[in-house]
Design an enzyme around this catalytic site. Structure first.
Site, mmCIF file in Angstrom:
data_model
loop_
_atom_site.group_PDB
_atom_site.id
_atom_site.type_symbol
_atom_site.label_atom_id
_atom_site.label_comp_id
_atom_site.label_asym_id
_atom_site.label_seq_id
_atom_site.Cartn_x
_atom_site.Cartn_y
_atom_site.Cartn_z
ATOM 1 N N LYS A 10 13.754 5.517 65.451
ATOM 2 C CA LYS A 10 13.173 5.148 64.147
ATOM 3 C C LYS A 10 14.078 5.639 63.032
ATOM 4 O O LYS A 10 14.917 6.523 63.209
ATOM 5 C CB LYS A 10 11.765 5.743 63.980
ATOM 6 C CG LYS A 10 11.675 7.260 64.022
ATOM 7 C CD LYS A 10 11.950 7.992 62.719
ATOM 8 C CE LYS A 10 11.761 9.483 62.847
ATOM 9 N NZ LYS A 10 12.285 10.241 61.681
ATOM 10 N N ASP A 135 5.348 12.514 64.339
ATOM 11 C CA ASP A 135 6.003 11.213 64.463
ATOM 12 C C ASP A 135 5.518 10.411 65.661
ATOM 13 O O ASP A 135 5.778 9.207 65.745
ATOM 14 C CB ASP A 135 7.524 11.396 64.598
ATOM 15 C CG ASP A 135 8.209 11.671 63.274
ATOM 16 O OD1 ASP A 135 7.586 11.441 62.221
ATOM 17 O OD2 ASP A 135 9.366 12.126 63.299
#
Length: 293
Positions: A10, A135
């Site tokens: 990401k 996350d």
């Protein structure tokens, strides 16, 4: 039964710290975007126990690894007396701000739920993911998201029109940055520790338009303050990529990887060759299109 699953990275297009919360964590607003760079996980069902192997000998393969912790929590929550053998092919660098370990944990939760006939609901998977790290829930979504709270309160988003056809060029310098260190250093940067709220919504509005340059101009990362001070090569990378024609360049997460947004993959590959000529080839790099993973 066996499964093979890819685990993406990401990028944080924006990471704005708004201050410390009463629970000791920091209030954030962040725009998270999948990056089509992958680890690969192989899952094989077994009678009992959790066994992890990895292509990277530097990674622990015990309870210190989020993959093992995700598997342990899955079996405990599901009430299953069973086990799994997992092999992790590692490509995403560690300590980079690319979310490799968090993604591995999320993929493990989802793969085990599939392998054992889905005993857990989506809501339960997200709860387990949030308990593993801020996350981790993002990697259950497979799309961009706005993160608030600790970063784990997620609003799924559609793919951004302004970035259609663009590409990401990502550079990892070969060293990591501790997230705990990065947060600790923010006390020396009061304006970054107490950022201006609303940046994320402003960038989101620009990302819905047709001008990638305008959107990328709003990208922001509070951790660049301490990171660029201690590791000036990161700022040099960003500056050089912009000089070579990137629409913009930022650090992701708490570092140490930086990324540039470029017009397309061909432009990114040409820019990467220029970067290698200037800084050498002993760094991890990737050029990938901005597209659904």
């Amino acid at each position: 039964m066996s499964l093979v699953r890819k685990s993406p990275a990401k990028l944080n297009l924006l990471l704005n710290v708004l201050g410390r919360r009463p629970d000791g964590y920091h209030e954030l607003e962040t725009l998270l975007h999948p990056l089509a760079v992958y680890d690969t996980l192989h899952f094989e069902r077994r009678a009992s126990g959790i066994e992890l192997s990895c292509t990277d000998p530097a990674l622990p393969v015990d309870g210190r690894n989020l993959v093992c912790r995700a598997a342990e929590r899955f079996f405990a929550e599901a009430g299953l007396r069973a086990g799994v053998r997992i092999h992790l092919e590692k490509r995403i660098p560690q300590g980079a701000g690319l979310g490799g370990g968090s993604g591995n944990a999320a993929v493990t939760l989802r793969a085990l739920n599939e392998m054992f006939d889905r005993p857990l609901s989506e809501e339960t998977l997200h709860r387990l993911a949030a308990g593993l790290g801020a996350d981790v829930p993002f990697f259950l979504l497979d799309r961009p998201a706005l993160g608030t709270g600790r970063g784990d309160c997620l609003e799924p988003l559609d793919w951004f029109p302004a970035l259609r056809g663009c590409a990401f060029l990502v550079v990892h310098p070969g060293f990591g940055i501790s997230t705990a260190w990065a947060y600790g250093q923010l006390a020396r940067f009061p304006s970054l520790l107490h950022g201006r709220a609303g940046r994320a919504r402003e960038v989101l509005q620009a990302l819905q338009g047709a001008d990638p340059g305008r959107a990328v101009a709003g990208f922001f990362n509070a951790f660049e303050g301490p990171a660029f001070e201690k590791f000036p090569v990161l700022e040099l990378y960003c500056r050089y990529l912009c000089e070579q024609g990137a629409l913009g360049a930022r650090m992701t997460g708490s570092g140490s990887a930086v990324f540039a947004v470029v017009r397309d993959v061909a432009a990114g590959e040409a820019m990467l060759e220029a970067l290698r000529s200037r800084f050498g080839r002993n760094v991890w790099t990737a050029v990938v299109g901005v597209a659904p993973c």
